[in-house]
Design a protein around this motif. Structure first.
Motif, mmCIF file in Angstrom:
data_model
loop_
_atom_site.group_PDB
_atom_site.id
_atom_site.type_symbol
_atom_site.label_atom_id
_atom_site.label_comp_id
_atom_site.label_asym_id
_atom_site.label_seq_id
_atom_site.Cartn_x
_atom_site.Cartn_y
_atom_site.Cartn_z
ATOM 1 N N ARG A 101 0.997 -1.280 0.017
ATOM 2 C CA ARG A 101 -0.167 0.144 -0.042
ATOM 3 C C ARG A 101 0.729 1.257 -0.025
ATOM 4 N N PHE A 102 1.795 1.108 0.567
ATOM 5 C CA PHE A 102 2.752 2.489 0.807
ATOM 6 C C PHE A 102 3.400 2.944 -0.532
ATOM 7 N N LEU A 103 3.913 2.007 -1.261
ATOM 8 C CA LEU A 103 4.595 2.238 -2.468
ATOM 9 C C LEU A 103 3.558 2.657 -3.624
ATOM 10 N N THR A 104 2.458 1.914 -3.441
ATOM 11 C CA THR A 104 1.244 2.008 -4.385
ATOM 12 C C THR A 104 0.703 3.682 -4.149
ATOM 13 N N ILE A 105 0.486 4.006 -3.186
ATOM 14 C CA ILE A 105 0.246 5.154 -2.639
ATOM 15 C C ILE A 105 1.016 6.404 -3.230
ATOM 16 N N SER A 106 2.484 5.915 -3.089
ATOM 17 C CA SER A 106 3.314 7.059 -3.361
ATOM 18 C C SER A 106 3.432 7.155 -4.946
ATOM 19 N N LEU A 107 3.358 6.217 -5.696
ATOM 20 C CA LEU A 107 3.407 6.302 -7.172
ATOM 21 C C LEU A 107 1.907 6.801 -7.801
#
Length: 579
Positions: A101-107
């Protein structure tokens, strides 16, 4: 001094045994709350940017920069809103399977920033020429009085570029929404179920606080100053949200991708439809507990239990689709209707065009039509804290019966029905003035609209009613989807919930497109932004009829769902997998 409680407060669902977990105390508890607060702030900024785009998108496409017809502009807004929800499972799937979730939100925030910058580029003359070419010269003019007027061009100016930008923007917004909701709940999950419930209340409150910021500031600048300044602020809001999300990284709880159960659910659906072709796939369902413990992921029994929960939840969520058709009119046809009602002036500014026949010695800013959305937002900002801090605790202490989630959702659908009825009655009255040729030309920005001499304040009831409906249907529906879903499927169920709300918006857009064909109620030849030759009141009444029928259907489905939940066998099988 607070009143003595009626009785010892009991949590919802106290009849079930709650697992004993070690809850964080002291500094760790403060870190959890700090992480949740950071998520709420990011959500507020992102929603402020999103509402800054949607609140005046109809006006932007109606403007002289593009000259889209009223039906075309409303359709584009509904498609954008629908896609921003319909694409939610895509972001959830990427987070579950590959990125977390963290990387998906960032991208997703990076994509959000890039596409909002592209939308900003279409405002300038050079940007439009680069992406869209030269605009055809069609002046804004009153609605054609006869049905023999020549029809406008089939494809509006810059449609390909704008739809592509809006769809990419919808993908970014949907991915942020679907993952940030669950990501925020992860931060407070070990503080107890009550903390999770309160997080959803305040998450929704943050969404509407962002809407207030957007409507009061961004919408006013877009309508009365320029879209260039307004969309520049939107880009700044997205950039600030991205910076704050990265800055708060040290306090976040991050989880690696855990895989998706989409394939398991599809396999089980195929087995139920075609059992004769899938008997060899059910061998794993008879594994002993010791054998299942050696397997990675959910056991076949857990997959089957999850599938049964999904089968029960889907009819409930599907019957909410007509409610979403009504709900999204607030940001499309309600806006279009408001542009054709008399909008009062507020404070004085210097006239820019003294030669205009519509300008006088003094010039004024007009109240932004999008400010009518504040009636919806203020209802939520006021009632959510009252419900969270006063009504729910009081009912629990006094051991009074709380309405079930499904009953509250049905009540929300009823308020949505009353909102669309109010809009239809107002539109019918507006068209009476148009038929008598009683119109008032009003300049909004640089665009001319022929309005009925009815104050725009008559729209307040329909916005208030849709706001009340949102508290009961949308917030309760969000909590219902999260709490009823098995823990291993919470992300998927939340994605389906958002996806189906997008289906409602797209169905509303499709209905507008169908009624915009020759002979339809929304067919306005030679329109160029004016809807005075349409019959939008009949469109509103049609939506009301659809909503009324589905409320009855929802009550029947909800009754069956409640009876199934009370079945002891069903409770024992579902309690093992529910989070």
């Amino acid at each position: 001094m607070s009143a003595a409680p009626c009785a010892q407060e009991q949590p919802r669902g106290s009849g079930e045994r709650q697992p004993l977990v070690a809850r964080p105390r002291g500094p760790r508890r403060r870190w959890r709350r700090t992480a949740a607060a950071a998520v709420l702030l990011v959500e507020m900024l992102e929603r402020a940017a999103f509402f800054g785009i949607t609140s005046n998108l109809v006006l932007y496409l109606n403007s002289l920069n593009f000259n889209w017809e009223g039906g075309q502009a409303s359709r584009a807004t509904l498609i954008f809103l629908g896609a921003s929800y319909l694409l939610a499972p895509v972001g959830g799937w990427l987070a579950d399977v590959y990125l977390g979730r963290f990387l998906t939100i960032s991208l997703s925030l990076v994509l959000y920033l890039a596409t909002s910058g592209l939308l900003l580029a279409t405002i300038t003359d050079d940007g439009r020429k680069s992406f869209c070419g030269e605009i055809p010269l069609f002046p804004l003019e009153p609605a054609c009085p006869s049905a023999d007027c020549p029809s406008s061009w089939s494809s509006p100016y810059c449609a390909t570029t704008l739809y592509l930008v809006l769809l990419l923007l919808a993908l970014a917004a949907s991915s942020v929404r679907s993952n940030l909701t669950s990501f925020g709940a992860d931060q407070v999950m070990d503080l107890g179920r009550d903390a999770t419930r309160r997080f959803f209340n305040w998450f929704y409150w943050s969404i509407n606080l962002g809407a207030v910021l957007s409507l009061l500031v961004v919408a006013f600048i877009e309508q009365n100053v320029s879209f260039l300044w307004g969309y520049s602020i939107i880009v700044g809001l997205v950039g600030l949200a991205f910076f704050l999300f990265l800055f708060a990284t040290p306090v976040f709880i991050t989880k690696p991708p855990t895989g998706s159960q989409v394939s398991s659910m599809l396999k089980l659906a195929f087995q139920n439809c075609c059992p004769q072709h899938s008997s060899r796939d059910t061998e794993g369902a008879h594994l002993l507990p010791d054998q299942r413990s050696l397997q990675w992921g959910p056991s076949p029994q857990e997959d089957m239990a999850n599938f049964q929960v999904l089968v029960k939840l889907l009819p409930v969520m599907v019957t909410l689709v007509p409610y979403w058709m009504v709900y999204f009119q607030m940001q499309s046809t309600y806006v279009l209707q408001g542009l054709h009602l008399q909008i009062p002036n507020i404070f004085q500014t210097n006239p820019t065009d003294s030669s205009s026949s519509l300008s006088s010695e003094k010039s004024y800013y007009r109240i932004p039509e999008a400010w009518l959305l504040l009636a919806n937002v203020v209802v939520i900002l006021v009632l959510v804290p009252v419900k969270d801090h006063l009504i729910d605790p009081l009912l629990l202490r006094c051991k009074l019966l709380l309405p079930s989630a499904l009953q509250m959702m049905a009540l929300g659908m009823f308020f949505g029905f009353t909102s669309i009825i109010a809009a239809g009655v107002l539109e019918k009255e507006r068209l009476k003035y148009i038929a008598a040729n009683h119109t008032v030309p009003q300049l909004i920005g640089q665009d001319l609209y022929y309005a009925a001499p009815l104050s725009i304040w008559w729209q307040i009831p329909q916005y208030l009613l849709i706001g009340i409906s949102e508290i009961f249907a949308s917030i309760t529906g969000l909590e219902f989807a999260y709490s009823e879903a098995p823990r291993s499927m919470q992300g998927a169920i939340m994605g389906i919930f958002f996806c189906l709300s997008g289906v409602g918006s797209l169905l509303g857009s499709g209905l507008v497109a169908l009624l915009s064909l020759p002979g339809g109620w929304m067919y306005c030849p030679k329109d160029f932004g004016n809807i005075n030759n349409c019959q939008m009141d009949l469109y509103f009444f049609l939506l009301a009829g659809i909503q009324a029928v589905t409320v009855v259907l929802f009550l029947w489905i909800a009754g069956r769902y409640e009876r199934t939940r009370q079945d002891p066998a069903s409770q024992s099988s579902s309690s093992r997998v529910r989070g």
